[in-house]
Scaffold this motif. Structure first.
Motif, short mmCIF file in Angstrom:
data_model
loop_
_atom_site.label_atom_id
_atom_site.label_comp_id
_atom_site.label_asym_id
_atom_site.label_seq_id
_atom_site.Cartn_x
_atom_site.Cartn_y
_atom_site.Cartn_z
N ARG A 75 -12.96 3.62 -21.19
CA ARG A 75 -12.48 2.77 -20.08
C ARG A 75 -11.58 1.62 -20.52
NH1 ARG A 75 -18.34 2.73 -16.98
NH2 ARG A 75 -18.41 4.99 -16.68
N PRO A 76 -11.92 0.84 -21.55
CA PRO A 76 -11.04 -0.28 -21.92
C PRO A 76 -9.69 0.15 -22.50
CG PRO A 76 -13.21 -0.48 -22.95
CD PRO A 76 -13.15 0.85 -22.31
N LYS A 77 -9.53 1.42 -22.82
CA LYS A 77 -8.27 1.94 -23.36
C LYS A 77 -7.29 2.36 -22.26
CE LYS A 77 -10.27 3.95 -27.54
NZ LYS A 77 -10.30 5.18 -28.36
N ILE A 78 -7.77 2.38 -21.03
CA ILE A 78 -6.98 2.95 -19.94
C ILE A 78 -6.09 1.93 -19.26
CG2 ILE A 78 -7.12 4.03 -17.64
CD1 ILE A 78 -9.72 5.39 -18.61
N ILE A 79 -4.81 2.29 -19.18
CA ILE A 79 -3.86 1.58 -18.34
C ILE A 79 -3.45 2.62 -17.30
CG2 ILE A 79 -1.62 0.45 -18.18
CD1 ILE A 79 -2.08 -0.35 -21.18
N TRP A 80 -3.92 2.40 -16.09
CA TRP A 80 -3.74 3.37 -15.01
C TRP A 80 -2.57 2.95 -14.14
CZ3 TRP A 80 -7.10 2.52 -10.17
CH2 TRP A 80 -6.72 3.36 -9.15
N ARG A 81 -1.56 3.79 -14.05
CA ARG A 81 -0.42 3.53 -13.14
C ARG A 81 -0.78 4.15 -11.80
NH1 ARG A 81 2.90 2.52 -9.52
NH2 ARG A 81 5.06 2.01 -9.98
N SER A 82 -1.18 3.30 -10.88
CA SER A 82 -1.60 3.76 -9.56
C SER A 82 -0.39 4.01 -8.67
CB SER A 82 -2.49 2.70 -8.91
OG SER A 82 -2.77 3.07 -7.58
N TRP A 83 -0.53 5.00 -7.80
CA TRP A 83 0.52 5.33 -6.84
C TRP A 83 0.02 5.22 -5.41
CZ3 TRP A 83 5.34 5.36 -8.37
CH2 TRP A 83 5.58 5.50 -9.73
N GLY A 84 -1.12 4.58 -5.20
CA GLY A 84 -1.64 4.39 -3.85
C GLY A 84 -2.52 5.54 -3.37
N SER A 85 -2.04 6.75 -3.53
CA SER A 85 -2.80 7.90 -3.06
C SER A 85 -3.98 8.21 -3.98
CB SER A 85 -1.90 9.13 -2.97
OG SER A 85 -1.39 9.46 -4.26
N ASP A 86 -4.03 7.57 -5.12
CA ASP A 86 -5.07 7.88 -6.11
C ASP A 86 -6.12 6.76 -6.25
OD1 ASP A 86 -3.25 6.09 -7.20
OD2 ASP A 86 -3.19 7.02 -9.16
N VAL A 87 -6.23 5.91 -5.23
CA VAL A 87 -7.14 4.75 -5.33
C VAL A 87 -8.57 5.04 -4.90
CG1 VAL A 87 -5.33 3.01 -5.16
CG2 VAL A 87 -6.45 3.83 -3.08
N GLY A 88 -8.83 6.18 -4.31
CA GLY A 88 -10.20 6.50 -3.93
C GLY A 88 -10.31 6.95 -2.50
N TYR A 89 -11.51 6.86 -1.99
CA TYR A 89 -11.82 7.36 -0.65
C TYR A 89 -11.27 6.48 0.46
CZ TYR A 89 -15.35 10.31 -2.92
OH TYR A 89 -16.00 11.22 -3.70
N ASP A 90 -11.02 7.12 1.60
CA ASP A 90 -10.76 6.41 2.85
C ASP A 90 -12.13 6.18 3.46
OD1 ASP A 90 -10.17 5.53 5.38
OD2 ASP A 90 -9.11 7.35 6.00
N PHE A 91 -12.57 4.94 3.47
CA PHE A 91 -13.92 4.63 3.93
C PHE A 91 -14.07 4.68 5.45
CE2 PHE A 91 -13.68 2.27 -0.17
CZ PHE A 91 -14.58 3.06 -0.86
N ASN A 92 -12.98 4.85 6.17
CA ASN A 92 -13.03 4.85 7.63
C ASN A 92 -13.10 6.25 8.23
OD1 ASN A 92 -12.81 2.00 7.78
ND2 ASN A 92 -10.64 2.19 7.32
N SER A 93 -13.01 7.29 7.40
CA SER A 93 -13.05 8.64 7.96
C SER A 93 -14.42 9.27 7.75
CB SER A 93 -11.97 9.51 7.31
OG SER A 93 -12.25 9.72 5.95
N GLY A 94 -14.79 10.17 8.65
CA GLY A 94 -16.07 10.86 8.57
C GLY A 94 -17.14 10.18 9.41
N ASN A 95 -18.25 10.86 9.55
CA ASN A 95 -19.35 10.28 10.33
C ASN A 95 -20.05 9.19 9.52
OD1 ASN A 95 -21.38 11.44 8.63
ND2 ASN A 95 -21.13 13.38 9.69
#
Length: 176
Positions: A75-95
């Motif tokens: 983990r401390p070795k990672i420099i993650w270039r985020s593109w928005g679509s890769d940030v995780g779940y949409d917490f507003n969708s689903g039941n």
């Protein structure tokens, strides 16, 4: 003229899990293909972390559950270039049940990402989004220009005086 990136490129290894992409670039010496791995996942990150000082991950295309499998030493070795679509779940969708599960996984995902060295972003909008999702993590602008002329031009344009009598065209969207 000597390429100022030669030294950096010679100490960089590009890792592919896509055979077609690898074959298109196979003329270069500093690339490898991880045979038998179908997609980018935590196993790839954990394998690479054993053999490097830093990992620049272009688009963390793993699910948040997969991100939880990234070893603590990596983990401390990672420099993650985020593109928005890769940030995780949409917490507003689903039941309500699905949203609750996503939030629980999301809290562990947040903890893992906060242990990354940094997150590369394009602009202030990305910084706000990343900090809303993951808290106060180290972020910095990470472009792909071989020189700083593009950045310099943007700063100059931003600082220039605008004639209010002329039409100004503004591109809104992600294609800019």
């Amino acid at each position: 003229k000597e390429n100022p990136l030669d030294m950096e490129l010679s100490s960089t290894l590009f890792v592919f899990v896509n055979k077609d992409a690898y074959e298109k670039l196979s003329k270069y010496e500093n690339i490898i293909y991880l045979k038998g791995i179908k997609s980018f996942n935590a196993d790839v990150i954990n394998f690479c972390a054993k053999h490097c000082d830093w990992m620049f991950i272009h688009n963390l295309c793993c699910s948040p559950v997969e991100v939880l499998k990234i070893r603590k030493k990596a983990r401390p070795k990672i420099i993650w270039r985020s593109w928005g679509s890769d940030v995780g779940y949409d917490f507003n969708s689903g039941n309500i049940f699905i949203r609750t599960i996503k939030k629980v996984i999301g809290s562990f995902h947040k903890r893992v990402v906060s242990q990354f060295y940094a997150v590369g972003i394009a602009n202030m909008v990305d910084k706000i989004d990343i900090e809303q999702r993951f808290g106060k993590v180290k972020t910095f602008v990470l472009g792909y220009s071989a020189n700083s002329q593009g950045f310099e031009a943007a700063i100059t344009a931003k600082a220039s005086v605008i004639d209010a009598k002329k039409t100004i065209n503004v591109l809104i969207g992600h294609s800019g």
